[in-house]
Design a protein around this motif. Sequence first.
Motif, PDB file in Angstrom:
ATOM      1  N   VAL A   1      40.634  48.293  -4.659  1.00 39.27           N
ATOM      2  CA  VAL A   1      40.690  46.962  -5.271  1.00 39.27           C
ATOM      3  C   VAL A   1      41.745  46.928  -6.376  1.00 39.27           C
ATOM      4  O   VAL A   1      42.540  45.980  -6.464  1.00 39.27           O
ATOM      5  CB  VAL A   1      39.301  46.574  -5.812  1.00 39.27           C
ATOM      6  N   ALA A   2      41.769  47.967  -7.226  1.00 37.53           N
ATOM      7  CA  ALA A   2      42.744  47.999  -8.315  1.00 37.53           C
ATOM      8  C   ALA A   2      44.167  48.096  -7.778  1.00 37.53           C
ATOM      9  O   ALA A   2      45.079  47.415  -8.269  1.00 37.53           O
ATOM     10  CB  ALA A   2      42.441  49.176  -9.248  1.00 37.53           C
ATOM     11  N   GLY A   3      44.379  48.924  -6.771  1.00 34.13           N
ATOM     12  CA  GLY A   3      45.713  49.040  -6.202  1.00 34.13           C
ATOM     13  C   GLY A   3      46.173  47.765  -5.535  1.00 34.13           C
ATOM     14  O   GLY A   3      47.339  47.364  -5.655  1.00 34.13           O
ATOM     15  N   PHE A   4      45.259  47.113  -4.844  1.00 36.43           N
ATOM     16  CA  PHE A   4      45.613  45.857  -4.195  1.00 36.43           C
ATOM     17  C   PHE A   4      45.933  44.779  -5.219  1.00 36.43           C
ATOM     18  O   PHE A   4      46.881  43.994  -5.056  1.00 36.43           O
ATOM     19  CB  PHE A   4      44.467  45.417  -3.294  1.00 36.43           C
ATOM     20  N   ALA A   5      45.164  44.707  -6.305  1.00 40.51           N
ATOM     21  CA  ALA A   5      45.434  43.735  -7.362  1.00 40.51           C
ATOM     22  C   ALA A   5      46.786  43.989  -8.016  1.00 40.51           C
ATOM     23  O   ALA A   5      47.541  43.056  -8.298  1.00 40.51           O
ATOM     24  CB  ALA A   5      44.312  43.760  -8.397  1.00 40.51           C
TER      25      ALA A   5
END
Length: 554
Positions: free
Chosen positions: A381-385
Amino acid sequence: MDAGGRVGMRWGDVLFAAIASVSWALVGMAGVAALGLHLLGADSAASLGPMTAAVVVLGAGGSVSPSGNVSAFGLEGAEATTAVDIAPLGVGLIGALLLAFFFLRSLRGAGKVISGGELAARAGSVAVLFVATMGGLAWAGHDVITIDGDALGGALGLDDTGNVPGGIADRLPDGLGDIGGLLPGGLPDRLADLADAKASVGFTVNTGDSLVGGACWVVGVLVIALLASRRTPLPRGWDAVHRVVRPAASALVTVLVVAVVAGLAAAAYAAIGDDHPGGPPAGGRGRVAGAALLGAPNGVWLGIPLGLLVPWDGEATGELAKVLPDPLDELLRAGAEEPVTLGRLAELDGRVWLLGVAAAVMMLYAGVLAAARTPRGELSVAGFAGRCGVRLGAVTSLALPLLVWLTDVSADASLSVLGFDAFGAGIELHGSVPMAVLMGLAWGAGAGSVGALLACVAGVAGARAAALASTSALGSAGGRTYPDLAYVPGPYRPSPAYRPSHDDTNPYLRPPEDVHGAPTVAGPLVPPPPVGPGPSWPPEEEGPPPPGWPGRRG
């Protein structure tokens, strides 16, 4: 034979596609320009055809030079000068949308794969044909508006001495007939001079500047269309455009167009609630609708950078200041040297803060839309954001300065009589391009990251990713790819791999409910009976066997 299975390039298709794209774009631009001018009542002062051609040229990045020559009040050498640099973005937007639609549609029908040479040929043919058409509009876009004082005097009922009929002069307020400081000799004498007045105001399209501006305009439209279209094939090796640029660019273009639609809806609401519904030249609903058709994107796209805290520098004088919305007109008429910001406008009217809220919501919507159109893959999730924030920030840092440049306003009009300025008006409004770059980067990064988090929570992250972007992402990650996934005709796509089957969830691995303890095996439980030789027909003397008999001989 190329990768799409076609032999060579069909130049007939290229030419017809260019003609269709340019024709529909110009038809749309001319229709919007003519309708807007008619609703504004401009066709009552001059011919609608040349004015329409001039407005279309202005909307496509061209240049028009108005000029005037006035002889009034018995004085020679009076001249009217005007200089206008305001592009009617409503005309340009409808032309850009139609041009992009038909150009991209021709690319999608070109085959499975489009080569770089064919893409350049198709784009070049559209650009050349559009510039050639701009030359024709430049030839047609000139006219002269003549104001005849004799006809005006006849309409007013003035005689040769300038006497006002019907005792109107006696009913005027005290002192109005005695404005000798400005009009020596009194009002009747000045009206008599007005009857001898001649005025001509003309406009001419600058051919050279218009051809250069039209070429830049059509190239810019085609580039933006290719970057924002998620389902149009590109040459091989451009996979980064599919997965990096197109999701964010398409999301930002979508919200900008939706913002213009919202502006048109607000104009329609204002026109319905107008207290003077009469048409031109009296004003009312017709003028509101005409102004919205021609200039709705100007106002909306000027408000977006202002709402995103981009400062503007400007000044307004004379009658032209009245065309600006409140409280912007009041702030510019003050002549202060401080830049125009959202905070300064809010000091005059607290409702201006709603503009900032609307701009922030628009950017958040762009972030969610970009996240839904960006393939997620195996990212956290953090990488995608972070990925969505970087990409949307980069695109917004380029788009916001473009909006600032498009909505720059520079207009000046003056009527001088032997050095005496009888009328003067002007508007200057310019945004800060460096601040637009910085604010676009900051707002885009923040909106992209927050929008990606919201998309992940809602379960729509990557749900709207196009096949071209999905194929590029899988290929770059080393995962399983489908050779022609991006070019499969029709709306169907190969589904992703399912998880391994489990005995408790796969109904084919469970025994029937009425059989207890039956083994679970692959295949039927009871083997079929052995197949032996077929029966023989009685001897030949009894006749041949019937057709289809399995043991028939011969």
